[in-house]
Design a protein around this motif. Sequence first.
Motif, PDB file in Angstrom:
ATOM      1  N   THR A  25     -16.062 -37.810 -27.627  1.00 25.22           N
ATOM      2  CA  THR A  25     -17.406 -38.414 -27.586  1.00 25.22           C
ATOM      3  C   THR A  25     -17.287 -39.938 -27.698  1.00 25.22           C
ATOM      4  OG1 THR A  25     -18.228 -36.435 -28.702  1.00 25.22           O
ATOM      5  CG2 THR A  25     -19.705 -38.328 -28.651  1.00 25.22           C
ATOM      6  N   LEU A  26     -16.468 -40.382 -28.642  1.00 28.02           N
ATOM      7  CA  LEU A  26     -16.315 -41.823 -28.846  1.00 28.02           C
ATOM      8  C   LEU A  26     -15.690 -42.505 -27.630  1.00 28.02           C
ATOM      9  CD1 LEU A  26     -15.143 -41.683 -32.558  1.00 28.02           C
ATOM     10  CD2 LEU A  26     -17.219 -42.816 -31.730  1.00 28.02           C
ATOM     11  N   GLU A  27     -14.685 -41.829 -27.054  1.00 31.13           N
ATOM     12  CA  GLU A  27     -14.047 -42.423 -25.861  1.00 31.13           C
ATOM     13  C   GLU A  27     -15.077 -42.567 -24.739  1.00 31.13           C
ATOM     14  OE1 GLU A  27     -10.785 -39.692 -25.397  1.00 31.13           O
ATOM     15  OE2 GLU A  27      -9.813 -40.542 -27.198  1.00 31.13           O
ATOM     16  N   THR A  28     -15.946 -41.554 -24.611  1.00 38.84           N
ATOM     17  CA  THR A  28     -16.977 -41.610 -23.564  1.00 38.84           C
ATOM     18  C   THR A  28     -17.956 -42.756 -23.836  1.00 38.84           C
ATOM     19  OG1 THR A  28     -16.764 -39.218 -23.402  1.00 38.84           O
ATOM     20  CG2 THR A  28     -18.660 -40.192 -22.299  1.00 38.84           C
ATOM     21  N   VAL A  29     -18.354 -42.908 -25.079  1.00 41.56           N
ATOM     22  CA  VAL A  29     -19.278 -43.994 -25.441  1.00 41.56           C
ATOM     23  C   VAL A  29     -18.635 -45.348 -25.121  1.00 41.56           C
ATOM     24  CG1 VAL A  29     -20.348 -45.196 -27.412  1.00 41.56           C
ATOM     25  CG2 VAL A  29     -20.497 -42.703 -27.233  1.00 41.56           C
ATOM     26  N   LYS A  35     -18.827 -50.510 -19.395  1.00 43.96           N
ATOM     27  CA  LYS A  35     -19.050 -50.857 -17.985  1.00 43.96           C
ATOM     28  C   LYS A  35     -19.956 -52.076 -17.835  1.00 43.96           C
ATOM     29  CE  LYS A  35     -18.391 -46.273 -16.045  1.00 43.96           C
ATOM     30  NZ  LYS A  35     -19.066 -45.026 -15.653  1.00 43.96           N
ATOM     31  N   TYR A  36     -20.659 -52.406 -18.933  1.00 48.73           N
ATOM     32  CA  TYR A  36     -21.630 -53.496 -18.849  1.00 48.73           C
ATOM     33  C   TYR A  36     -21.229 -54.606 -19.810  1.00 48.73           C
ATOM     34  CZ  TYR A  36     -23.815 -49.447 -16.837  1.00 48.73           C
ATOM     35  OH  TYR A  36     -24.042 -48.334 -16.082  1.00 48.73           O
ATOM     36  N   PRO A  37     -21.286 -55.840 -19.357  1.00 48.94           N
ATOM     37  CA  PRO A  37     -20.881 -56.930 -20.245  1.00 48.94           C
ATOM     38  C   PRO A  37     -21.879 -57.058 -21.402  1.00 48.94           C
ATOM     39  CG  PRO A  37     -21.829 -57.796 -18.212  1.00 48.94           C
ATOM     40  CD  PRO A  37     -21.736 -56.319 -18.037  1.00 48.94           C
ATOM     41  N   ASN A  38     -21.388 -57.451 -22.524  1.00 47.30           N
ATOM     42  CA  ASN A  38     -22.263 -57.737 -23.672  1.00 47.30           C
ATOM     43  C   ASN A  38     -22.944 -56.524 -24.298  1.00 47.30           C
ATOM     44  OD1 ASN A  38     -21.728 -60.473 -23.429  1.00 47.30           O
ATOM     45  ND2 ASN A  38     -23.412 -60.753 -21.974  1.00 47.30           N
ATOM     46  N   VAL A 222     -31.585 -52.459 -29.249  1.00 52.32           N
ATOM     47  CA  VAL A 222     -32.534 -51.451 -28.753  1.00 52.32           C
ATOM     48  C   VAL A 222     -32.585 -50.203 -29.634  1.00 52.32           C
ATOM     49  CG1 VAL A 222     -32.351 -52.278 -26.375  1.00 52.32           C
ATOM     50  CG2 VAL A 222     -30.850 -50.417 -27.152  1.00 52.32           C
ATOM     51  N   GLY A 223     -31.870 -50.226 -30.766  1.00 53.14           N
ATOM     52  CA  GLY A 223     -31.915 -49.098 -31.696  1.00 53.14           C
ATOM     53  C   GLY A 223     -31.103 -47.912 -31.201  1.00 53.14           C
ATOM     54  N   GLY A 224     -31.461 -46.749 -31.728  1.00 53.46           N
ATOM     55  CA  GLY A 224     -30.730 -45.527 -31.339  1.00 53.46           C
ATOM     56  C   GLY A 224     -31.683 -44.530 -30.729  1.00 53.46           C
ATOM     57  N   GLY A 225     -31.464 -43.254 -31.015  1.00 55.89           N
ATOM     58  CA  GLY A 225     -32.443 -42.251 -30.626  1.00 55.89           C
ATOM     59  C   GLY A 225     -32.043 -41.300 -29.527  1.00 55.89           C
ATOM     60  N   LEU A 226     -30.898 -41.541 -28.874  1.00 56.06           N
ATOM     61  CA  LEU A 226     -30.512 -40.628 -27.785  1.00 56.06           C
ATOM     62  C   LEU A 226     -30.354 -39.199 -28.335  1.00 56.06           C
ATOM     63  CD1 LEU A 226     -29.558 -40.084 -24.874  1.00 56.06           C
ATOM     64  CD2 LEU A 226     -27.262 -40.801 -25.583  1.00 56.06           C
ATOM     65  N   GLY A 227     -31.031 -38.256 -27.694  1.00 55.79           N
ATOM     66  CA  GLY A 227     -31.051 -36.873 -28.183  1.00 55.79           C
ATOM     67  C   GLY A 227     -29.844 -36.056 -27.756  1.00 55.79           C
ATOM     68  N   PHE A 245     -26.760 -45.521 -20.811  1.00 52.33           N
ATOM     69  CA  PHE A 245     -26.454 -46.959 -20.731  1.00 52.33           C
ATOM     70  C   PHE A 245     -26.934 -47.542 -19.400  1.00 52.33           C
ATOM     71  CE2 PHE A 245     -23.231 -45.675 -23.976  1.00 52.33           C
ATOM     72  CZ  PHE A 245     -23.733 -46.456 -25.006  1.00 52.33           C
ATOM     73  N   HIS A 246     -26.851 -46.712 -18.352  1.00 49.89           N
ATOM     74  CA  HIS A 246     -27.282 -47.189 -17.042  1.00 49.89           C
ATOM     75  C   HIS A 246     -28.788 -47.460 -17.025  1.00 49.89           C
ATOM     76  CE1 HIS A 246     -28.075 -47.078 -12.656  1.00 49.89           C
ATOM     77  NE2 HIS A 246     -27.006 -47.850 -12.694  1.00 49.89           N
ATOM     78  N   THR A 247     -29.540 -46.652 -17.766  1.00 50.66           N
ATOM     79  CA  THR A 247     -30.994 -46.862 -17.840  1.00 50.66           C
ATOM     80  C   THR A 247     -31.290 -48.265 -18.365  1.00 50.66           C
ATOM     81  OG1 THR A 247     -31.380 -44.517 -18.193  1.00 50.66           O
ATOM     82  CG2 THR A 247     -33.135 -45.998 -18.915  1.00 50.66           C
ATOM     83  N   PHE A 248     -30.582 -48.672 -19.409  1.00 51.68           N
ATOM     84  CA  PHE A 248     -30.804 -50.021 -19.950  1.00 51.68           C
ATOM     85  C   PHE A 248     -30.350 -51.085 -18.950  1.00 51.68           C
ATOM     86  CE2 PHE A 248     -31.083 -47.390 -23.666  1.00 51.68           C
ATOM     87  CZ  PHE A 248     -32.131 -47.957 -24.361  1.00 51.68           C
ATOM     88  N   HIS A 249     -29.196 -50.802 -18.305  1.00 49.21           N
ATOM     89  CA  HIS A 249     -28.681 -51.759 -17.328  1.00 49.21           C
ATOM     90  C   HIS A 249     -29.681 -51.963 -16.192  1.00 49.21           C
ATOM     91  CE1 HIS A 249     -25.839 -54.024 -15.008  1.00 49.21           C
ATOM     92  NE2 HIS A 249     -26.011 -53.209 -13.987  1.00 49.21           N
ATOM     93  N   SER A 250     -30.307 -50.850 -15.762  1.00 47.36           N
ATOM     94  CA  SER A 250     -31.214 -50.946 -14.605  1.00 47.36           C
ATOM     95  C   SER A 250     -32.552 -51.556 -14.963  1.00 47.36           C
ATOM     96  CB  SER A 250     -31.521 -49.558 -14.031  1.00 47.36           C
ATOM     97  OG  SER A 250     -30.387 -48.834 -13.870  1.00 47.36           O
TER      98      SER A 250
END
Length: 383
Positions: A25-29, A35-38, A222-227, A245-250
């Motif tokens: 899970t951590l490796e995936t996170v 993939k996104y800077p910052n 942006v906090g947490g909350g992912l279910g 993460f892509h949702t925030f990027h987009s």
Amino acid sequence: MFPIDQFQSLHTPFYYYDIALLRHTLETVVTESGKYPNYHVHYAIKANHDPKLLSIIASHGLGADCVSGGEIACAIQAGIPSHQIVYAGVGKSDAEIALALEHEIGCFNVESLAELRVINEIAEKMHRQARVAFRVNPDVDAHTHEKITTGLSENKFGISLAHLSQAVEEAKQLSAVTLVGLHFHIGSQIEQMHVFQTLCERINTIVSQLTDQGIALQSINVGGGLGVDYRHPLDHPLPDFAKYFHTFHSHLRLPQGTEIHFELGRSIICQCGHLISRVLYVKEGEAKKFVILDAGMNDLIRPAMYGARHHITHLTASHDAATETYDIVGPICESSDIFAIAQQFPHTRRGDLLAIHSAGAYGQSMASCYNSRPLAPAVYSEV
Ligand code: LLP
């Protein structure tokens, strides 16, 4: 999947942590956020503060999201660098604020003007500079359980949008605080990505209004909350981090170079934890059958507190066991001490072992000694 022979020899109930799943899970996170800077991910310690799990989380480079001096101490003990610690909470005590300043944590997520003034006062006395972000209520409905939704406007958490300008002006006047950003957290166990999209859109508007007022921000949290999937935890042990993460990027439109911080608790630690319990009795009622476990609401309070349903599996049923219908309950003297109602389950007997899944988040960390019961210990898949 579970080492049943080992379980048979252990005193129940206990929490069992699948370390390989936690690492995966951590490796995936790390991969998906990387993939996104910052992008900076903090682990929300309130979900589970077990020291061994925390040190694994720390070793993957995550920061910490803390809500008490105790959690700050846990984070530092686990090896999380203090500049990667953010500290939220509506009721920070003077001693906790001083501890955070002493360690020069990354950021205070400030929840009221009253708190801002106290942080400034203590920081001045200690000759420290406090980096602060205002927690803002963006008035976004998280579409989750009412007890774990926090982003609606009238709430004990954060500063309302109506008061934000005044708060920013006041922060500018205070000598020992530096305003670095804004913090948002709208709730927990959010299953619909469009909720995060709405949050992004709201953040864009708020940040651009502040920019127009000449206020530049270094970071947005942006906090947490992912279910997570409580219904099929064994088939879906990982939430869709890529999409998250892509949702925030987009959808986030922020000035270049703005840091984006995340505070993920449940999505990181939930599915690697299972509460293992033994059947004490099978009670034949008039119309119902009850499986009475040796684990209760003091070990896992989520079903009693939120009406949460955790998937339960029978670990020791014989292959040809007939299916029956049971209510699965704990031993505590409270009628809400129920884990499942009318569960279809293999024929069950005294001494059988059951696993209550998705128990890694807000399980052990919310356990109590109610009814003078000892705390269930942790057992790990790797030592
Ligand atoms: N950031 C802040 C400011 C929070 O208040 C929380 C959780 C988080 C991050 C982490 O949220 P997560 O990623 O875990 O959803 N005991 C409840 C959950 C309470 C959540 C409290 N705040 C439960 O068992 O469902």
